[in-house]
Design a protein around this motif. Structure first.
Motif, PDB file in Angstrom:
ATOM      1  N   GLY A 149       8.610  -1.559  -2.478  1.00  0.00           N
ATOM      2  CA  GLY A 149       8.359  -1.445  -1.185  1.00  0.00           C
ATOM      3  C   GLY A 149       9.218  -1.782   0.220  1.00  0.00           C
ATOM      4  O   GLY A 149       9.576  -0.696   0.759  1.00  0.00           O
ATOM      5  N   PRO A 153      10.810   3.051   1.396  1.00  0.00           N
ATOM      6  CA  PRO A 153       9.363   3.510   1.562  1.00  0.00           C
ATOM      7  C   PRO A 153       8.811   4.191   0.395  1.00  0.00           C
ATOM      8  O   PRO A 153       9.356   5.027  -0.295  1.00  0.00           O
ATOM      9  CB  PRO A 153       9.623   4.229   2.817  1.00  0.00           C
ATOM     10  N   LEU A 176      -2.811  -1.243  -0.867  1.00  0.00           N
ATOM     11  CA  LEU A 176      -1.240  -0.833   0.041  1.00  0.00           C
ATOM     12  C   LEU A 176      -1.504  -1.646   1.655  1.00  0.00           C
ATOM     13  O   LEU A 176      -0.919  -1.057   2.358  1.00  0.00           O
ATOM     14  CB  LEU A 176      -1.299   0.487   0.292  1.00  0.00           C
ATOM     15  N   CYS A 179       0.830  -1.444   4.962  1.00  0.00           N
ATOM     16  CA  CYS A 179       1.804  -0.198   4.911  1.00  0.00           C
ATOM     17  C   CYS A 179       1.511   0.606   6.335  1.00  0.00           C
ATOM     18  O   CYS A 179       0.467   0.931   6.805  1.00  0.00           O
ATOM     19  CB  CYS A 179       1.685   0.473   3.759  1.00  0.00           C
ATOM     20  N   LEU A 210       5.406   5.599   2.942  1.00  0.00           N
ATOM     21  CA  LEU A 210       4.768   4.367   3.244  1.00  0.00           C
ATOM     22  C   LEU A 210       5.823   3.009   3.528  1.00  0.00           C
ATOM     23  O   LEU A 210       6.285   2.667   2.455  1.00  0.00           O
ATOM     24  CB  LEU A 210       3.797   4.108   2.248  1.00  0.00           C
ATOM     25  N   PHE A 212       6.789  -0.611   4.097  1.00  0.00           N
ATOM     26  CA  PHE A 212       6.219  -1.989   3.916  1.00  0.00           C
ATOM     27  C   PHE A 212       7.292  -3.341   4.123  1.00  0.00           C
ATOM     28  O   PHE A 212       8.364  -2.681   4.359  1.00  0.00           O
ATOM     29  CB  PHE A 212       6.029  -2.251   2.349  1.00  0.00           C
TER      30      PHE A 212
END
Ligand code: ABF
Length: 257
Positions: A149, A153, A176, A179, A210, A212
């Motif tokens: 994460g 991404p 998730l 995110c 995504l 994180f």
């Protein structure tokens, strides 16, 4: 003076780059030498590390050390490279039992779960690599991480239709939480924003990266929730798939199973 210092820094940068390429070449060649046998069907990955494995298959076919290989490429780029090396190709439609697939990754966690898709090829990689009896992952040590994460991404391939809606749905998925979905722009193989048009995959879809700040707690649940989201084609979490990971570091090559 200043110029000399700049030249030295430039030379060091070049040296470092050469070293990382050398590491990628070592694992690419080793994977082919150790896992590819004559008369087998193999999956060819995508990216700068996998390209060395493809190169090695081409070399061994040319020298006659490997014979009767049929290869399934995981992207148009890899297909073109393999064609240029004279590697015989097929698709899953005629060959859906692969003996081995070899590919790179963007991140590898301690359980050999992966983030893939920085190169934009995650869908074809997944559909091909799911069909392989052995899936060999090749990386340099910079790809190893404690949890997936924050280091890279997680790419998700989505259908262009109402993609903003799909991105909002993804952001709501419990596994998730936290995110930030970012639509990939520009060149599909480059997950840095480098253009003003959405990047388009080999399958004519978009990629959402995504972002994180903390590691995802349950990569399997995250993958399931993404897969259950209408509009998502597939995602870059490859869990429970890796047979062995060949890692090149400054201290040499190691294999984790
Ligand atoms: C493929 O190529 C992808 O799944 C991954 O995104 C990328 C890794 O590229 P590289 O080997 O150039 O770092 O394996």
């Amino acid at each position: 003076g200043v110029a000399a210092v700049t030249v030295a820094a430039g030379a060091r940068r070049v040296a470092r780059r050469a070293t990382q390429d050398e590491l990628k070449k070592q694992v690419g060649y080793k994977a082919v030498d150790d896992y590819v046998k004559s008369g087998t069907v193999i999956g060819l990955g995508t990216g700068s590390t996998a390209a060395f494995a493809v190169e090695r298959v081409g070399q061994l076919l040319k020298s006659g050390e490997l014979k009767d290989i049929i290869a399934i490429p995981t992207s148009i780029r890899t297909k073109e490279q393999a064609e240029s090396l004279g590697i015989p190709l097929a698709t899953l439609d005629t060959h859906s039992d692969l003996d081995v697939a070899i590919d790179g990754a963007d991140e590898v966690d301690p359980n050999l779960n992966l983030v893939k898709g920085g190169g934009g090829a995650l869908f074809r990689e997944k559909i091909v690599e799911m069909c392989a009896k052995k899936f060999i992952v090749i990386v340099d040590e910079s790809k190893m991480c404690g949890g997936l994460g924050p280091g890279f991404p997680i790419p998700v391939e989505i259908v262009p239709f109402c993609h903003e809606h799909t991105m909002r749905e993804i952001a709501k998925l419990p596994a998730l939480a936290g995110c930030k979905p970012v639509l990939r722009l520009g060149d599909v193989a480059n997950n840095k924003p480098d253009g003003d048009k959405p990047a388009v995959t080999d399958n004519s879809n978009y990629i959402v990266d995504l972002v994180f700040e903390t590691p995802i707690k349950d990569a399997v649940a995250a993958g399931e929730q993404l897969k259950n989201t209408v509009g998502v084609v597939d995602h870059g979490l490859f869990t429970g798939m890796t047979t062995a990971c060949i890692i090149a570091g400054s201290d040499g090559i190691s294999v984790k199973e």
